[in-house]
Design an enzyme around this catalytic site. Structure first.
Site, PDB file in Angstrom:
ATOM      1  N   SER A  40      31.138  -0.811   0.407  1.00 45.23           N
ATOM      2  CA  SER A  40      30.086  -0.907  -0.612  1.00 45.23           C
ATOM      3  C   SER A  40      28.863  -0.086  -0.214  1.00 45.23           C
ATOM      4  O   SER A  40      28.190   0.489  -1.076  1.00 45.23           O
ATOM      5  CB  SER A  40      29.686  -2.361  -0.838  1.00 45.23           C
ATOM      6  OG  SER A  40      30.775  -3.074  -1.379  1.00 45.23           O
ATOM      7  N   HIS A  59      24.691  -4.988   4.126  1.00 40.82           N
ATOM      8  CA  HIS A  59      24.651  -6.251   3.377  1.00 40.82           C
ATOM      9  C   HIS A  59      25.557  -7.300   4.002  1.00 40.82           C
ATOM     10  O   HIS A  59      25.753  -8.357   3.422  1.00 40.82           O
ATOM     11  CB  HIS A  59      25.107  -5.998   1.933  1.00 40.82           C
ATOM     12  CG  HIS A  59      26.498  -5.442   1.885  1.00 40.82           C
ATOM     13  ND1 HIS A  59      26.759  -4.122   2.146  1.00 40.82           N
ATOM     14  CD2 HIS A  59      27.683  -6.025   1.673  1.00 40.82           C
ATOM     15  CE1 HIS A  59      28.068  -3.920   2.086  1.00 40.82           C
ATOM     16  NE2 HIS A  59      28.659  -5.074   1.820  1.00 40.82           N
ATOM     17  N   CYS A 164      30.462 -10.673   4.224  1.00 43.24           N
ATOM     18  CA  CYS A 164      31.063  -9.896   3.129  1.00 43.24           C
ATOM     19  C   CYS A 164      32.579  -9.936   3.159  1.00 43.24           C
ATOM     20  O   CYS A 164      33.200 -10.553   2.319  1.00 43.24           O
ATOM     21  CB  CYS A 164      30.554  -8.451   3.099  1.00 43.24           C
ATOM     22  SG  CYS A 164      31.305  -7.465   1.772  1.00 43.24           S
TER      23      CYS A 164
HETATM   24 ZN   LIG Z   1      30.639  -5.414   1.754  1.00 43.60          ZN
END
Ligand SMILES: [Zn+2]
Ligand SMILES: [Zn+2]
Length: 363
Positions: A40, A59, A164
């Site tokens: 991402s 993130h 994540c």
């Molecule tokens: Zn991610």
């Protein structure tokens, strides 16, 4: 304070000194201990997702709360926390029905604080934070509602991945699809997310777990994570092979951990009539996929999307930590390499080359 900043798409991240303002009301400052390198982030770096720049990316992370602003009740200085990259206002429709990943209680942009202002500056100019966190940074100021306290015995690089790839993959199976024991499952793509779909299927007690990738080294990882069968999509005809392994019908569930036109169509073709196909991986914003409405109706197939594994972070992150500490969730094996913040661009090169399950920056 050092952070890795993206100034322009298709240029490397720049590790530079930035000025950080302290936490305001409802915010906390966290010393980042480890942060994972995810596709991402790459989607923003390569321009697939067009977001305003400059921005600190990152993130998937964990750290220690150092300071809190007025009115913060969910975390205290000294707490060990995993960052959630989605807010949870606690009041909107989605938070109320237990689907906080879809929270729409905040109207502000997703790359600044909830009041719309920024906490990072360089040369008097604002720097945005990816998903309001931006964890490729020695320290992060963010809304406190995005921090989930965890047990202190959890090691840092492993805790970071709970932010994540682990919940996204495991949750896709357990929260979104709700795969039942004995079911047959296909997983397309065996990177950080796909391997967690594989182990989510193992945790759910799936019967056959058929993992597909273009790289044999990733298929070897998949077997370690619980795949009962592997297919190399460069050599094998995936849909035909899946049918052959499932009595000619197709699988009960198929997961696309990559995201894209070809793989969306592949998971729909790989499931049996009445089966469920789940889009987990994030495609570029512009991608569309031509499904066949006639076949969808005739065969009663379901196509679902899941964001962040449809988890409830307050509930699921501590549970995943427990599963890891009990030895039931493989996370050590995901961490192929660690980097210093200065080496972050090497981490992206290794991810692009398919050499690693996950690279993690440790501070
Ligand atoms: Zn991610
Ligand atoms: Zn909400």
């Amino acid at each position: 304070m050092k952070a890795a900043v993206l100034y322009e798409a298709n240029t490397p991240l720049q590790v530079v000194d930035v000025e950080q303002q302290g936490p305001q009301a409802g915010e906390a400052r966290v010393r980042v201990m480890a942060t994972g390198i995810c596709h991402s982030d790459w989607h923003i770096m390569n321009g697939d997702w067009t977001l305003p720049l400059p921005m600190v990316l990152g993130h998937e992370a964990a750290g220690i709360v150092e300071a809190v602003g007025a009115g913060v009740g969910n975390v205290r200085p000294g707490d060990h926390v995993i960052f959630s990259f989605r807010p949870q206002c606690g009041r909107c429709l989605y938070c109320s029905i237990g689907r906080s990943i879809l929270c729409d209680g905040h109207q502000s942009v997703r790359w600044a604080m909830l009041d719309g202002t920024c906490r990072l500056k360089r040369d008097q100019k604002d720097i945005f934070q990816m998903a309001r966190i931006g964890t490729f940074s020695e320290s992060v100021v963010c809304p406190a509602e995005m921090l989930i306290p965890i047990r202190k015995e959890m090691p840092w690089p492993q805790a970071a991945l709970m932010g994540c790839c682990v919940p996204t993959g495991v949750g896709a199976v357990t929260r979104c699809a709700e795969v039942e024991a004995g079911a047959s499952v296909v997983v397309i793509g065996c990177g950080g997310v796909g391997l967690n779909v594989v182990q989510g299927a193992r945790l759910a007690g799936a019967g056959k777990i058929i993992a597909c990738d273009l790289l044999d080294n990733k298929l070897a990882f998949a077997r370690e994570f619980g795949a009962t069968h592997t297919l190399n999509a460069a050599r094998d005809k995936v849909v035909e092979q899946v049918r052959a392994l499932t009595g000619g019908r197709g699988a009960d569930y198929a997961f696309d951990a990559i995201g894209g036109e070809a793989t969306t169509l592949q998971i729909l073709d790989a499931i049996r009539p009445g089966g469920t196909a789940v889009i987990v991986g994030m495609a570029a914003m512009s991608v569309r996929a031509p499904i066949t409405p006639y076949a969808m109706a005739l065969q009663e197939k379901t196509l679902k999307g899941t964001m962040y594994g449809s988890v409830r972070p307050n509930l699921d992150f501590p549970k995943l930590v427990d599963l890891y500490l009990d030895g039931r969730l493989k996370v050590d094996q995901l961490i192929s390499r660690t980097y210093k913040l200065d080496e972050i661009n090497e981490g992206f090169a290794a991810m692009r080359g398919g050499q690693v399950a996950r690279g993690v920056v440790v501070f």
